[in-house]
Scaffold this motif. Sequence first.
Motif, PDB file in Angstrom:
ATOM      1  N   HIS A 196      42.527  45.699  42.577  1.00 52.35           N
ATOM      2  CA  HIS A 196      41.163  46.014  42.874  1.00 52.35           C
ATOM      3  C   HIS A 196      40.091  44.865  43.341  1.00 52.35           C
ATOM      4  O   HIS A 196      39.062  45.136  43.721  1.00 52.35           O
ATOM      5  CB  HIS A 196      40.365  46.600  41.398  1.00 52.35           C
ATOM      6  N   ARG A 212      33.972  48.731  34.544  1.00 51.02           N
ATOM      7  CA  ARG A 212      33.556  48.659  36.117  1.00 51.02           C
ATOM      8  C   ARG A 212      33.102  50.238  36.430  1.00 51.02           C
ATOM      9  O   ARG A 212      32.199  50.122  37.146  1.00 51.02           O
ATOM     10  CB  ARG A 212      34.805  48.172  37.059  1.00 51.02           C
ATOM     11  N   GLN A 232      30.493  49.091  45.258  1.00 47.37           N
ATOM     12  CA  GLN A 232      29.991  49.777  44.186  1.00 47.37           C
ATOM     13  C   GLN A 232      31.241  50.910  43.536  1.00 47.37           C
ATOM     14  O   GLN A 232      31.704  51.605  44.552  1.00 47.37           O
ATOM     15  CB  GLN A 232      28.892  50.633  44.290  1.00 47.37           C
ATOM     16  N   PRO A 260      30.694  46.083  38.750  1.00 48.53           N
ATOM     17  CA  PRO A 260      31.808  45.103  38.954  1.00 48.53           C
ATOM     18  C   PRO A 260      31.706  43.654  37.951  1.00 48.53           C
ATOM     19  O   PRO A 260      32.450  43.124  37.551  1.00 48.53           O
ATOM     20  CB  PRO A 260      31.585  44.461  40.373  1.00 48.53           C
ATOM     21  N   ALA A 293      39.390  41.705  42.108  1.00 48.39           N
ATOM     22  CA  ALA A 293      38.568  40.838  41.340  1.00 48.39           C
ATOM     23  C   ALA A 293      39.219  39.663  41.181  1.00 48.39           C
ATOM     24  O   ALA A 293      38.300  38.962  40.758  1.00 48.39           O
ATOM     25  CB  ALA A 293      38.208  41.605  39.970  1.00 48.39           C
ATOM     26  N   TRP A 302      34.620  42.893  35.216  1.00 47.22           N
ATOM     27  CA  TRP A 302      35.281  41.419  35.370  1.00 47.22           C
ATOM     28  C   TRP A 302      35.247  40.863  34.061  1.00 47.22           C
ATOM     29  O   TRP A 302      36.261  40.182  33.464  1.00 47.22           O
ATOM     30  CB  TRP A 302      34.357  40.563  36.481  1.00 47.22           C
ATOM     31  N   TYR A 309      34.995  42.430  46.017  1.00 45.90           N
ATOM     32  CA  TYR A 309      34.881  43.371  44.780  1.00 45.90           C
ATOM     33  C   TYR A 309      33.431  43.427  44.108  1.00 45.90           C
ATOM     34  O   TYR A 309      33.254  44.530  43.647  1.00 45.90           O
ATOM     35  CB  TYR A 309      35.746  42.742  43.713  1.00 45.90           C
ATOM     36  N   PHE A 310      32.681  42.419  44.268  1.00 49.12           N
ATOM     37  CA  PHE A 310      31.408  42.522  43.820  1.00 49.12           C
ATOM     38  C   PHE A 310      30.250  43.306  44.722  1.00 49.12           C
ATOM     39  O   PHE A 310      29.256  43.568  44.027  1.00 49.12           O
ATOM     40  CB  PHE A 310      30.861  40.978  43.430  1.00 49.12           C
TER      41      PHE A 310
END
Length: 510
Positions: A353, A101, A505, A106, A355, A110, A501-502
Amino acid sequence: MSTPTTTAAGGPGGPGGPSAVPAKGLRAGILDLGDSVMLGLASTAPVYSLAATLGLIVAVNGNYTPLILLLGFVPVLFIAYAFRELNSAMPDCGTTFIWARRAFGPWAGWLGGWGVALAGVVVLANLAQVAGQYLWLLIGDGSLAGNSLVVTATGVVFIAFMTMVNYRGIRLGEHVQRVLTYVQYGSLGIFALAIVVRITGAPGGAPGGAIAGQAFDLEWFNPVGAFADPGAVVHGALLALFIYWGWDTCLALNEETENPARTPGRGAVISAFVLVAIYVSVALLVMMYASVGTEGIGLGNEANRSDVFLAMKDAVLGPWGWLIVVAVLASVLSSTQTTILPTARGTLSMGVHGALPAKFGEVHERNRTPGFSTQVMGAAAIAYYVLMSLVSENLLSDSISSISLFIAFYYALTGFACVWYFRGTLGSSARNLWFRGILPLLGALLLTAAFFISAVQMWDPGYGGTRILGVGGAFVSGVVLLALGVVLAVVCRFAPATRDYFRNQPAPAV
């Protein structure tokens, strides 16, 4: 309230820095270097790995097997350096997830986390199967080892028990692991010593003097002779490559280890070197005693390929042959426990985090372990094992074969992440250039090649025991399971609990 963070050195750090690591509530500093090395060694199930793989390598490479074991170690060592360097900057228990990541964003993170979890869940099915079989080989006349229902039920109990051990706390797990390690290596040591006695014809050895197996020959390490058949070298090296998998467990426990930025990386490299020494030395002894012939206990005998130690136990140990069965059983049980450890901590980090749903990021208040993540990993492994056993034992075996794809995927991703994350520092010293650049890149390229070569082999409908739509079942299993990770990532991308999460950055690379 802001989330507390620690730096790579383990002290207070500010959020957003390239080495800031969220404090997750795990029991910090409970493991030392010795514990780290022991966990790295135990995770590979060395006794079982060697017993189950040596015959396969001999079938392809004959007397060049010791050289092949060394060649398979090369990319593993290079990736071990990548793990060490990335851990020094980001000692997060998410390992490949968090490192990919930070390096690539991301989505890569993942999928890297998915690769780690996937390999763990699938290999737990294999370990449970072997543990169930070997337990019943020790009981009665051994006939129950062929009863699939009894073996499956026993395997489920083993996974559940090891899940409970890991749930209760890292110190309990470490004590259990230490006992299993002593049993495993003690039995292997007795086995190796007995072979030495029989080879030399020492007192107490074989009646009539030394065994006429085959004498040691330096030609076994001659790359010119081995590469006379490049295809055989590649095939053998691929088999050898994946018996080293598992040493990275000590990195996943970095937040629970003394000096998390340094000790786990040292433990990983040390355990990798110890493993290659064990594999090569034991392989040499076994080859000298049994030879690579196709008759009797010879390693080339097709009837012995699934477990060369089992075929040799009575000839080497006589009435004490059950010791090597105990060694293999301890080996797979040890690996079962240490496989749950990194997968649970990987999903813990993904939860922390963002995800995965926040529930995965919860740490048990009293046990200081990834409570929910550990339970989920154990349940997922049991569900996968039972489902595949009910559908087809051949398909279960083929899906286990596809583990090589998952391992190559996340190891290669880690190597590439190391090079990219540290790209700005590669020119600052020769050390950085080699250990953060050249060696990780070579390891990643070799593993990428291993991924595609393995995939091509698995595509062959004659590979393994199943065929799906005219294609090998191992290939289909591997592709479907990897593709499932992409589907789940898309679901998380749009789910309210994980979509941030996505969007966020990561901090820039150094």
